[in-house]
Design a protein around this motif. Structure first.
Motif, PDB file in Angstrom:
ATOM      1  N   UNK A  15       0.875  -1.176   0.000  1.00 40.40           N
ATOM      2  CA  UNK A  15       0.000   0.000   0.000  1.00 40.40           C
ATOM      3  C   UNK A  15       0.913   1.227   0.000  1.00 40.40           C
ATOM      4  N   UNK A  16       0.310   2.407   0.143  1.00 41.23           N
ATOM      5  CA  UNK A  16       1.086   3.648   0.105  1.00 41.23           C
ATOM      6  C   UNK A  16       1.330   4.228   1.490  1.00 41.23           C
ATOM      7  N   UNK A  17       1.187   3.412   2.523  1.00 39.74           N
ATOM      8  CA  UNK A  17       1.300   3.919   3.889  1.00 39.74           C
ATOM      9  C   UNK A  17       2.697   4.463   4.196  1.00 39.74           C
ATOM     10  N   UNK A  18       3.714   3.875   3.603  1.00 43.38           N
ATOM     11  CA  UNK A  18       5.088   4.297   3.895  1.00 43.38           C
ATOM     12  C   UNK A  18       5.351   5.713   3.393  1.00 43.38           C
ATOM     13  N   UNK A  19       5.027   5.975   2.143  1.00 39.29           N
ATOM     14  CA  UNK A  19       5.245   7.320   1.608  1.00 39.29           C
ATOM     15  C   UNK A  19       4.257   8.299   2.231  1.00 39.29           C
ATOM     16  N   UNK A  20       3.058   7.826   2.559  1.00 36.31           N
ATOM     17  CA  UNK A  20       2.068   8.706   3.180  1.00 36.31           C
ATOM     18  C   UNK A  20       2.565   9.203   4.541  1.00 36.31           C
ATOM     19  N   UNK A  21       3.152   8.302   5.324  1.00 40.32           N
ATOM     20  CA  UNK A  21       3.648   8.672   6.650  1.00 40.32           C
ATOM     21  C   UNK A  21       4.768   9.708   6.541  1.00 40.32           C
ATOM     22  N   UNK A  22       5.668   9.514   5.579  1.00 41.78           N
ATOM     23  CA  UNK A  22       6.780  10.450   5.407  1.00 41.78           C
ATOM     24  C   UNK A  22       6.267  11.822   4.981  1.00 41.78           C
ATOM     25  N   UNK A  23       5.362  11.853   4.012  1.00 47.05           N
ATOM     26  CA  UNK A  23       4.873  13.136   3.517  1.00 47.05           C
ATOM     27  C   UNK A  23       4.002  13.858   4.538  1.00 47.05           C
ATOM     28  N   UNK A  24       3.316  13.121   5.387  1.00 48.41           N
ATOM     29  CA  UNK A  24       2.547  13.766   6.458  1.00 48.41           C
ATOM     30  C   UNK A  24       3.466  14.524   7.405  1.00 48.41           C
TER      31      UNK A  24
ATOM     32  N   UNK B 113      10.979  10.860  10.873  1.00 50.41           N
ATOM     33  CA  UNK B 113      11.135   9.455  11.274  1.00 50.41           C
ATOM     34  C   UNK B 113      11.025   8.594  10.020  1.00 50.41           C
ATOM     35  N   UNK B 114      12.066   8.622   9.206  1.00 51.19           N
ATOM     36  CA  UNK B 114      12.043   7.937   7.917  1.00 51.19           C
ATOM     37  C   UNK B 114      12.245   6.443   8.115  1.00 51.19           C
ATOM     38  N   UNK B 115      11.365   5.645   7.539  1.00 49.25           N
ATOM     39  CA  UNK B 115      11.497   4.203   7.626  1.00 49.25           C
ATOM     40  C   UNK B 115      12.724   3.736   6.864  1.00 49.25           C
ATOM     41  N   UNK B 116      13.463   2.823   7.458  1.00 55.63           N
ATOM     42  CA  UNK B 116      14.632   2.251   6.784  1.00 55.63           C
ATOM     43  C   UNK B 116      14.221   1.422   5.577  1.00 55.63           C
ATOM     44  N   UNK B 117      12.925   1.106   5.481  1.00 52.04           N
ATOM     45  CA  UNK B 117      12.423   0.327   4.356  1.00 52.04           C
ATOM     46  C   UNK B 117      12.201   1.176   3.113  1.00 52.04           C
ATOM     47  N   UNK B 118      12.308   2.497   3.235  1.00 50.07           N
ATOM     48  CA  UNK B 118      12.065   3.389   2.097  1.00 50.07           C
ATOM     49  C   UNK B 118      13.059   3.141   0.972  1.00 50.07           C
TER      50      UNK B 118
ATOM     51  N   UNK C  17      14.005   6.219  -4.393  1.00 45.52           N
ATOM     52  CA  UNK C  17      13.026   6.970  -5.160  1.00 45.52           C
ATOM     53  C   UNK C  17      12.059   7.713  -4.247  1.00 45.52           C
ATOM     54  N   UNK C  18      11.635   7.073  -3.158  1.00 44.94           N
ATOM     55  CA  UNK C  18      10.713   7.725  -2.232  1.00 44.94           C
ATOM     56  C   UNK C  18      11.359   8.950  -1.584  1.00 44.94           C
ATOM     57  N   UNK C  19      12.622   8.825  -1.224  1.00 48.77           N
ATOM     58  CA  UNK C  19      13.344   9.958  -0.635  1.00 48.77           C
ATOM     59  C   UNK C  19      13.463  11.086  -1.656  1.00 48.77           C
ATOM     60  N   UNK C  20      13.805  10.724  -2.884  1.00 49.43           N
ATOM     61  CA  UNK C  20      13.947  11.706  -3.952  1.00 49.43           C
ATOM     62  C   UNK C  20      12.616  12.395  -4.251  1.00 49.43           C
ATOM     63  N   UNK C  21      11.546  11.630  -4.267  1.00 47.98           N
ATOM     64  CA  UNK C  21      10.207  12.168  -4.517  1.00 47.98           C
ATOM     65  C   UNK C  21       9.841  13.199  -3.453  1.00 47.98           C
ATOM     66  N   UNK C  22      10.120  12.892  -2.199  1.00 46.44           N
ATOM     67  CA  UNK C  22       9.821  13.830  -1.106  1.00 46.44           C
ATOM     68  C   UNK C  22      10.612  15.123  -1.261  1.00 46.44           C
ATOM     69  N   UNK C  23      11.892  14.997  -1.603  1.00 49.09           N
ATOM     70  CA  UNK C  23      12.737  16.168  -1.814  1.00 49.09           C
ATOM     71  C   UNK C  23      12.186  17.014  -2.959  1.00 49.09           C
ATOM     72  N   UNK C  24      11.813  16.361  -4.049  1.00 48.52           N
ATOM     73  CA  UNK C  24      11.298  17.076  -5.216  1.00 48.52           C
ATOM     74  C   UNK C  24      10.031  17.856  -4.874  1.00 48.52           C
TER      75      UNK C  24
ATOM     76  N   UNK D 258       0.086   1.675  -9.502  1.00 47.82           N
ATOM     77  CA  UNK D 258      -0.827   1.467  -8.388  1.00 47.82           C
ATOM     78  C   UNK D 258      -0.134   1.626  -7.040  1.00 47.82           C
ATOM     79  N   UNK D 259       1.040   1.014  -6.878  1.00 52.35           N
ATOM     80  CA  UNK D 259       1.761   1.052  -5.609  1.00 52.35           C
ATOM     81  C   UNK D 259       3.002   1.937  -5.679  1.00 52.35           C
ATOM     82  N   UNK D 260       3.097   2.737  -6.733  1.00 53.16           N
ATOM     83  CA  UNK D 260       4.233   3.651  -6.856  1.00 53.16           C
ATOM     84  C   UNK D 260       4.042   4.837  -5.925  1.00 53.16           C
ATOM     85  N   UNK D 261       5.133   5.342  -5.365  1.00 52.90           N
ATOM     86  CA  UNK D 261       5.060   6.452  -4.415  1.00 52.90           C
ATOM     87  C   UNK D 261       4.322   7.656  -4.983  1.00 52.90           C
ATOM     88  N   UNK D 262       4.492   7.926  -6.283  1.00 53.37           N
ATOM     89  CA  UNK D 262       3.854   9.097  -6.885  1.00 53.37           C
ATOM     90  C   UNK D 262       2.330   8.984  -6.902  1.00 53.37           C
ATOM     91  N   UNK D 263       1.798   7.783  -6.693  1.00 48.49           N
ATOM     92  CA  UNK D 263       0.341   7.610  -6.719  1.00 48.49           C
ATOM     93  C   UNK D 263      -0.335   8.165  -5.469  1.00 48.49           C
TER      94      UNK D 263
END
Length: 427
Positions: A22-31, A107-112, A115-122, A143-148
């Motif tokens: 799911x997108x919970x990992x990127x959602x948590x970071x962006x929140x 609190x960045x997950x080590x599982x990231x 690309x997810x880090x780069x997306x957040x920076x962008x 569907x499960x890409x961070x940009x979604x």
């Protein structure tokens, strides 16, 4: 953070990260970062091949029309910062460091993934720079890409879909297409490239229908190819003529997809005239997309690495290339290199196989064996030797050199001082 500290931090994450469901990992970071994705007006683009070209066409047109336009693409070609741009200009290293420090403070997950880090920076940069429009290319799938995580894009586009990343996306075109179609949002217009097979088209049509998303597929009956060379392609679409300096029929499909995306943008206040589109398209040149590096002897670079990408290159060479064709080929073990070689060996006359551009490259001897019985292939000790020998052959017999098989090899070529040419303004 310094530049070295920033890159060390980004590279401390795996390229793909831990598999997601799911997108919970990127959602948590962006929140934690204040949900910057909710502050942009975006175009979302998925597909196997052509995403970067469609991004470039759309962004160039929007910039030409005076809109401040951010883009995120993947992977980088020349250097890490070229994947994040505004109006065609890379993010500065200072900005990359500053926004990376903001991300690191979360609190960045080590599982990231990287690309997810780069997306957040962008996203942080696009918001700070007050971009009018942001054009996002998916990393893998959709569907499960961070940009979604983008909830309400202005318009979505799906480019050519073929076999790639099958371990992640599935082993059939329908499974892969289902992942790509995952970017379609309820009520959001979607443009599908017209060069897709029927099973892909049907799946996207069904998804769009379920989500009540207006679907547009450019009609090839409205398109006429006027001229086609290794230098450029001119075509007419709905009474307007466009000249592209990225050759190949596949780029015409990408341009048509972009034109339809731009048409939908006009409904959201991004008014871009046909003249501005014509002007912008004529200037677009994406590195490693059938790119001419040198003219004497002719050296062509192409990063196509899957079945569709390699087929597009061979189709171009058969119709407009100089002969004989001397290939410099390198591929990586995670791709279906056997199929790619089966396609290339029908077009290349000689092949120098290389493996010094990436640890995961197919061993040069093993790659050369894939061409046995067709092209005259041999393992080269390194890329520079292959380039020197292939170029000498092209000078002697009036042929051309084609560097192909991997975007990573293409990146190596673009960073090699020995290949710089004064008649290539991109380098």
């Amino acid at each position: 953070m310094t530049a070295s500290e920033t890159m060390h931090y980004i590279q401390s994450f795996q390229k793909g990260g831990k598999p997601v469901h799911d997108l919970s990992r990127i959602r948590a970071l962006l929140e934690e970062l204040g949900n910057p994705q909710d502050s942009i007006r975006a175009v979302h683009i998925a597909g196997t091949n052509g995403k970067g070209s469609v991004v470039a066409f759309c962004a160039a047109a929007a910039t030409t029309a005076g809109f401040r336009t951010g883009t995120l693409t993947s992977p980088f070609i020349r250097h890490y910062t070229d994947r994040i741009q505004i109006d065609g200009n890379d993010i500065s290293m200072d900005a990359l460091c500053r926004f990376c420090e903001q991300v690191k403070a979360c609190a960045v997950s080590a599982d990231c993934s990287q690309f997810e880090i780069t997306f957040a920076i962008a996203l942080l940069w696009f918001v700070e720079e007050k971009c009018d429009l942001v054009i996002l290319e998916t990393g893998i799938g959709g569907l499960l890409d961070a940009t979604n995580i983008i909830r309400n894009p202005l318009v979505c586009a799906i480019t050519s879909i073929s076999f790639d990343h099958m371990a992640i996306l599935g082993d059939t075109l329908s499974k892969i297409a289902a992942q790509k179609a995952g970017i379609i949002k309820p009520g959001c217009p979607v443009v599908l490239s017209s060069d897709n097979p029927m099973d892909v088209t049907c799946l996207v049509q069904e998804t769009a229908l379920q989500k009540r998303a207006p679907l547009t597929i450019p009609a090839m009956t409205d398109c006429q190819i006027l001229s086609e060379t290794l230098e450029s392609t001119t075509f007419q679409y709905r009474n307007f003529a466009y000249t592209l300096h990225m050759p190949g029929r596949h780029q015409v499909y990408n341009a048509l997809t972009a034109i339809e995306v731009i048409r939908f943008l006009g409904m959201h206040g991004f008014l871009i005239s046909a003249a501005q589109i014509q002007q912008a398209f004529g200037k677009v040149q994406v590195p490693a997309r059938t790119q001419i590096l040198q003219r004497e002897p002719l050296i062509l670079l192409d990063g196509g690495h899957n079945q569709a990408g390699v087929s597009a290159l061979c189709d171009l060479l058969k119709h407009t290339g100089k002969h004989p064709i001397h290939g410099i080929c390198g591929m990586i073990t995670t791709k279906d290199y056997h199929t790619a070689c089966n396609i290339l060996r029908e077009t290349l006359d000689t092949v120098f196989c290389v493996d010094d551009f990436l640890p995961s490259a197919v061993p040069a001897e093993a790659l050369a064996a894939c061409f046995e019985g067709y092209a005259d292939a041999k393992a080269a000790p390194d890329f520079e030797t292959a380039l020197r020998e292939a170029s000498a052959m092209a000078v002697q017999d009036g042929g051309m050199v084609v560097i192909c098989g991997s975007l990573y090899l293409a990146s190596e070529a673009l960073q090699n001082d020995g290949i710089l040419s004064k008649d290539n303004p991109m380098l």
